[in-house]
Scaffold this active site. Structure first.
Site, PDB file in Angstrom:
ATOM      1  N   CYS B  74      76.673  99.908 -31.908  1.00 54.04           N
ATOM      2  CA  CYS B  74      76.455 100.973 -32.823  1.00 54.04           C
ATOM      3  C   CYS B  74      76.110 102.323 -31.998  1.00 54.04           C
ATOM      4  O   CYS B  74      75.653 102.113 -30.975  1.00 54.04           O
ATOM      5  CB  CYS B  74      75.425 100.794 -33.649  1.00 54.04           C
ATOM      6  SG  CYS B  74      73.961 100.137 -32.926  1.00 54.04           S
ATOM      7  N   CYS B  77      72.526 102.237 -30.514  1.00 51.58           N
ATOM      8  CA  CYS B  77      72.124 101.862 -29.213  1.00 51.58           C
ATOM      9  C   CYS B  77      72.225 102.774 -28.016  1.00 51.58           C
ATOM     10  O   CYS B  77      71.626 102.610 -27.206  1.00 51.58           O
ATOM     11  CB  CYS B  77      73.430 100.706 -28.896  1.00 51.58           C
ATOM     12  SG  CYS B  77      73.670 100.045 -30.426  1.00 51.58           S
ATOM     13  N   CYS B 142      88.676  94.633  15.649  1.00 45.35           N
ATOM     14  CA  CYS B 142      88.133  96.252  16.088  1.00 45.35           C
ATOM     15  C   CYS B 142      87.335  96.812  15.074  1.00 45.35           C
ATOM     16  O   CYS B 142      87.242  96.348  13.820  1.00 45.35           O
ATOM     17  CB  CYS B 142      89.466  96.685  16.380  1.00 45.35           C
ATOM     18  SG  CYS B 142      90.721  96.749  15.177  1.00 45.35           S
ATOM     19  N   CYS B 145      89.024  97.762  11.953  1.00 45.49           N
ATOM     20  CA  CYS B 145      89.140  96.762  10.812  1.00 45.49           C
ATOM     21  C   CYS B 145      87.957  97.055   9.668  1.00 45.49           C
ATOM     22  O   CYS B 145      88.263  96.616   8.539  1.00 45.49           O
ATOM     23  CB  CYS B 145      89.228  95.280  11.337  1.00 45.49           C
ATOM     24  SG  CYS B 145      90.442  95.052  12.670  1.00 45.49           S
ATOM     25  N   ASP B 575      40.033  70.717 -18.838  1.00 46.34           N
ATOM     26  CA  ASP B 575      40.044  71.097 -19.993  1.00 46.34           C
ATOM     27  C   ASP B 575      40.836  69.902 -20.935  1.00 46.34           C
ATOM     28  O   ASP B 575      41.603  69.164 -20.459  1.00 46.34           O
ATOM     29  CB  ASP B 575      41.269  72.260 -20.151  1.00 46.34           C
ATOM     30  CG  ASP B 575      41.111  73.017 -21.520  1.00 46.34           C
ATOM     31  OD1 ASP B 575      40.241  73.126 -22.279  1.00 46.34           O
ATOM     32  OD2 ASP B 575      42.277  73.288 -21.995  1.00 46.34           O
ATOM     33  N   ASP B 774      45.459  74.867 -18.531  1.00 47.01           N
ATOM     34  CA  ASP B 774      46.966  75.252 -18.745  1.00 47.01           C
ATOM     35  C   ASP B 774      47.204  76.676 -18.156  1.00 47.01           C
ATOM     36  O   ASP B 774      48.337  77.000 -17.863  1.00 47.01           O
ATOM     37  CB  ASP B 774      47.239  75.226 -20.232  1.00 47.01           C
ATOM     38  CG  ASP B 774      46.533  76.265 -21.217  1.00 47.01           C
ATOM     39  OD1 ASP B 774      45.846  77.029 -20.509  1.00 47.01           O
ATOM     40  OD2 ASP B 774      46.514  76.224 -22.284  1.00 47.01           O
ATOM     41  N   ASP B 778      43.034  79.404 -20.240  1.00 51.20           N
ATOM     42  CA  ASP B 778      41.933  79.011 -19.442  1.00 51.20           C
ATOM     43  C   ASP B 778      41.684  79.837 -18.220  1.00 51.20           C
ATOM     44  O   ASP B 778      41.366  79.560 -17.302  1.00 51.20           O
ATOM     45  CB  ASP B 778      41.950  77.599 -18.937  1.00 51.20           C
ATOM     46  CG  ASP B 778      42.315  76.685 -19.980  1.00 51.20           C
ATOM     47  OD1 ASP B 778      41.696  76.877 -20.994  1.00 51.20           O
ATOM     48  OD2 ASP B 778      42.898  75.539 -19.900  1.00 51.20           O
TER      49      ASP B 778
END
Lengths: 125, 889
Positions: B74, B77, B142, B145, B575, B774, B778
């Site tokens: 759109c 955007c 060379c 190249c 825990d 985790d 924690d």
């Protein structure tokens, strides 16, 4: 005590004193690195039995790029370690290996080879 | 030094060949480059203005870049993307062309990078990207190249930059996937008459040379070359040392008269030795002189300094004795020590070679991880499957995986199911069953089924990349124990030189006759025996092996500091939710009374819950599905918060709720009330079920304990740790769980924000505390603890607050991590003890301390052997850690 003994003592002590002074007390010259137009502080460090230059001064907060060129195949210098920064790079012989760092905190940061035989220092101002 | 603008070679300034344009000097390596430049200077000047990243750079420091955008639907955007880019600093122009689907950006060099612009587009919700391809090119002979290929590539659309290196025969090409692809890049190069081969990126096509299929690891190759050179140097010195030793000890071998001291024949042999020793010193031992000189210039000294000084002293003395024996006051002083040079050089060089071999093994773990990185992915684009290099995979790509294939990036399964072998990442040997919505990790291997998955993490964000980065970082960190070593290492070598000088003085002044020879021998022996390498290697090499071993077992140790602290732990706080338990409720009990069957109770309850979105409801539905029950559609669903839910299922009225709900509906519970209390005591959540006004039974759900938690906790206690559980649950539930897994100390009813405070309380008791959690809720407690263990959740491995991350969510990992840290630290201490002990004992013996008492003097050749093998021993000892196995079973 004979003359040759006295000579050996004096020469020996003198030599020992010089070794101590040269390796421990004399200071290596620090190299101050300028910031390039793009804002990066870039330096080339030659690795051959040691780091040349081995003391580099940078400014804090600006990106740092160290280009290591290892000009030897001796295994000792294969890796360079910035242990304070947790950065490690494997230096392929005869190639430019860039190490990019960003250090905000002023201070001294050591770098060394894997065995700690070669060492250098970054001074961040 | 400057660069030749034509061929890119380094040129020494001032060069003979140069060209002056508007006051700016261009210098060349040869006349031919200068001539080429003269023909069309602008062609090369423009080229030098292309920055390393390769976007067109104008003279005013403004860079221009055009990127394709995918998914522009759109006009609005366009604004979103433009605004997002303009937020970045240094942007001059940002324009999105809706019809061509391209973004055009002009920006100030240095203010912002292309990657940031690409990220801004991603942030706006659109896809674009840049891929880097490394390609080997054969047939370049060379400098021209190089420029030919670079020119052709940079003209091709979609290529951002191309840089070709003649020395390594490699091209690094940055391009925009979608506009350009690998196949076409290769075509472009091959059109010019060169061959291409893959160094990384994608697999070689069949028919290519076999050589190409081998992984090219330059560092490995360099190490191998160094090893071979050292072995050649060793053999050279070793073979020559045989006749030298033979003629150096004429009395020992009982040689005929003409080979004894003072004869003309022997003098000629000595002259031959003095000449032969030169290639041994300056070829076999060249690294000693080079290393010593380079270190000397840097005002430092190392092993090379010691060896170089030692063998030089031996040679100078022996040469004087050979050529000018008259210099010495006594004839017997004119002795030679050429044999020392040959033997010491041979042995130390052999030691260095063996060390390289052993060290290669130490870094195997990280090499294995790097080797896991997939190279290609089969992506679904425009409904066709295409094989592309993994670097080109973008977010949200759909990737097809067949049986036996490697999963290319991290993602979520969208279609199909399979068993996946994740052992290389998690250390868990048993393949994991995966279905829709399950996460897959890049680098793992699909076993049985086929599936499609959506890429959620690509490039350096993938779990594997993060793991590699973390392991590399940890391997380069320092263990605190290393600090003592560092202090010693800085003083070590000069101190050895000074000790050697004092030894020389002492022997010369106080030693027995011939004092000069004794002084020289002890001087050389002291220099040769000292082994700074063993000292310097002791800690880092073990750390490297230990951290690598952890990664192999799904344990990511963040630093040497963490490793060292982990072995000192005495208390471990777990825990409850997600650590000891699964972290989500599941069905545990179904009780049926009044003639109902348990299947009926479960099926009615699950059917009712189909309409609810409660997590407990999900547990019941999953429980029913596991028993393959068919569920009906609930009608007239009604949820009363604080009571429960009710609904009509198959024309029967079902109530599902707590005691209050049953009382409100006057349902007779009888013995159910007592059963419910028992379940609650076990830490479960019971719910009553009533059907058509009659009590039917109880459904209980609970957060179940992980399979191996109990075993792991027992093991933790066995290795001497106090285990504490911390949870927000009420003390009744908490104690019930604690009892089941065998934990004695419980902190219950702890608010999430107070977890860190409770860890601190344990600190105040003088304990070294680890917290296992985790890593999300924690995080403060993990940071507060001496060691924070984060239990990994799928592909999130780089958890900031943690010191150690367990990729596999099992408590077994904690046990393993503690065991591994103990084993590693033990290994480090062995190495350090060995190195200190060796040097501490070796140096005085070499200096001749035993001579006055026992008449023992160490030969410099024995010292050389000891020195050579002390550092090999350290590396070999560290490699023993590779055999570390948990004593789990």
């Amino acid at each position: 005590m004979t003359a040759d003994q006295i000579f050996v003592i004096i020469a020996g002590l003198g030599l020992a004193g010089w070794v101590a002074w040269y390796f421990w007390f004399s200071k290596a010259k620090a190299v101050k690195i300028q910031t390039s137009d793009s804002g990066v502080q870039e330096a080339v460090i030659k690795v051959k039995g040691g780091y040349t230059p081995d003391v580099l001064i940078f400014q804090s907060g600006k990106p740092i790029k160290l280009n290591f060129i290892r000009e030897e195949t001796a295994a000792c210098s294969e890796e360079v370690i910035f242990s304070d920064l947790g950065v490690r790079a494997t230096l392929t012989p005869f190639k430019t290996i860039p190490v990019e760092l960003n250090i905000d905190k002023p201070g001294e940061y050591d770098f060394h080879c894997a065995m700690g035989m070669l060492s250098g220092k970054l001074i961040i101002e | 030094m400057t660069h030749d603008p034509v061929c890119g070679m380094e040129v020494k300034t001032p060069s003979k060949y140069y060209f002056d344009i508007d006051g700016k000097l261009y210098e060349f390596c040869s006349e031919s480059c200068q001539d080429k430049f003269a023909v069309d200077p602008m062609k090369y000047i423009e080229k030098t203005m292309i920055s390393e990243a390769g976007y067109r750079k104008t003279n005013y420091g403004i860079e221009k870049i055009s990127l394709p955008v995918i998914g522009l639907h759109c006009i609005t955007c366009v604004n979103t993307i433009e605004q997002e880019i303009k937020k970045l600093p240094g942007i001059k122009i940002a324009k999105v062309n809706y019809t061509t689907e391209m973004v055009h950006v002009e920006f100030k060099s240095g203010k912002v990078t292309t990657v940031e612009i690409i990220n801004a587009i991603k942030n706006a919700g659109y896809k674009t990207g840049q891929a880097t391809l490394e390609l080997g090119i054969r047939g370049m002979y060379c400098g021209s190249c190089v420029s030919k290929i670079e020119e052709a590539l940079s003209k091709a659309s979609g290529v951002l930059s191309a840089s070709v290196d003649l020395g390594t025969e490699m091209a690094i090409i940055k391009y925009i996937p979608g506009v350009m692809d690998v196949k076409n890049i290769k075509k472009e190069i091959e059109k010019l008459g060169f061959q291409t081969y893959d160094t990384s990126g994608i697999k070689p096509e069949p028919g290519d040379d076999k050589k190409d299929e081998e992984e090219i690891d330059e560092n490995q190759a360099a190490r191998e070359r160094e090893y071979k050179t050292l072995m050649k140097k060793f053999l050279f010195a070793a073979v020559l040392s045989l006749p030298v030793i033979f003629f150096s000890y004429p009395t020992i071998w009982n040689l005929p008269e003409q080979f004894q001291r003072g004869t003309e024949t022997l003098r000629l042999i000595w002259i031959a030795m003095s000449i032969l020793s030169l290639p041994v010193m300056f070829w076999s031992g060249s690294q000693f002189y080079k290393g010593a000189w380079a270190a000397f210039k840097n005002r430092s000294a190392n092993m090379h300094t010691l060896i170089a000084t030692g063998i030089t002293a031996a040679w100078v003395y022996s040469a004087v004795a050979t050529y000018f024996p008259g210099v010495f006051p006594e004839e017997r002083l004119a002795d030679q020590f050429f044999d020392v040079i040959f033997v010491v050089v041979a042995l130390v060089v052999l030691g260095m070679a063996l060390e390289i071999r052993a060290k290669g093994k130490s870094s195997e773990a990280i090499k294995k991880l790097i080797g896991l990185q997939p190279k290609t992915a089969r992506v679904l684009r425009n409904n066709t499957e295409i094989d592309i290099p993994v670097e080109e995979v973008v977010l949200d790509d759909i990737i097809v995986v067949r049986p036996g294939e490697k999963i290319s990036v991290d993602g979520v399964i969208t279609d199909g199911s399979s068993a996946v072998d994740e052992s290389m990442i998690t250390g868990e040997a048993i393949p994991v069953e995966k279905g829709i919505d399950d996460e897959v990790i890049g680098g793992t291997i699909n076993k049985t089924g086929s599936f499609k998955f959506k890429a959620t993490k690509v490039g350096k964000d993938t779990a594997l990349s993060q793991i590699i980065k973390m392991v590399e970082q940890a391997q380069s960190s320092k263990a605190p124990i290393q600090k003592i070593v560092d202090k010693v290492a800085g003083y070590f070598v000069p101190a050895v030189i000074i000790i050697a000088i004092f030894t020389f003085i002492t022997w010369y002044v106080f030693g027995p006759d011939p004092n000069l020879i004794y002084a020289l021998i002890t001087f050389i022996t002291v220099l040769v025996i000292a082994c700074p390498c063993a000292l310097g290697l002791a800690t880092p090499i073990s750390l490297m092996v230990g951290v690598g071993k952890g990664a192999e077992n799904g344990i990511l140790i963040r630093s040497g500091d963490a490793l060292e602290t982990a072995q000192k732990l005495d208390t471990i706080v777990l825990d409850k939710t997600g650590t000891i338990t699964e972290g989500k409720p599941s069905l545990t009990d179904v009780i049926a009374i009044n003639g109902f069957t348990t299947e009926e109770i479960l099926s009615y309850s699950a059917s009712v819950e189909k309409a609810s979105e409660h997590p407990l409801g999900e547990a019941i539905i999953n429980g029913a599905k596991d028993k393959s029950l068919t569920l009906s559609e609930p009608k007239d669903f009604n949820a009363s918060p604080g009571y429960g839910v009710e609904s009509t299922v198959d024309d029967r009225k079902v109530f599902l709720g707590n005691l209050k709900m049953m009382k409100r509906n006057s349902i007779e519970l009888a013995e159910l009330e007592e059963r419910s209390k028992q379940l609650a005591d076990e830490g479960k959540t019971p719910m009553f079920v009533a059907i058509d006004g009659v009590a039917g039974g109880i459904i209980a759900v609970a957060d179940v304990i992980k399979q191996d938690s109990k075993e792991a906790i027992a093991k933790l206690k066995k290795i001497g740790l106090e285990v504490v559980m911390i949870t927000g649950d009420n003390s009744r539930t908490a104690n019930a769980i604690a009892k089941q897994v065998g934990i004695d100390r419980v902190f219950s009813e702890v608010l999430p924000e107070d977890k860190a405070f409770n860890v601190q309380k344990l600190h105040n008791e003088g304990k070294v505390v680890a917290m296992v959690g985790d890593g999300i809720n924690d995080a403060p407690a993990l940071a507060q603890a001496d060691i924070g263990f984060a239990i990994g959740t799928g592909t999130d491995v780089a958890i900031e607050a943690s010191d150690i991350t367990l990729i596999k969510g099992s408590l077994k990992g904690v046990v393993l991590a503690v065991q591994l840290s103990k084993a590693t630290m033990k290994n480090i201490r062995q190495n350090l003890f060995g190195a200190f002990f060796y040097n501490g004992l070796g140096l005085p013996i070499a200096a001749g301390l035993l001579f006055p008492f026992f008449g023992i003097l160490l030969s410099p050749m024995l010292a050389g052997a000891a020195m050579a093998f002390s550092s090999v021993t350290v590396v070999t000892n560290a490699n023993r850690l590779r055999n570390f196995k948990s004593t789990w079973k």
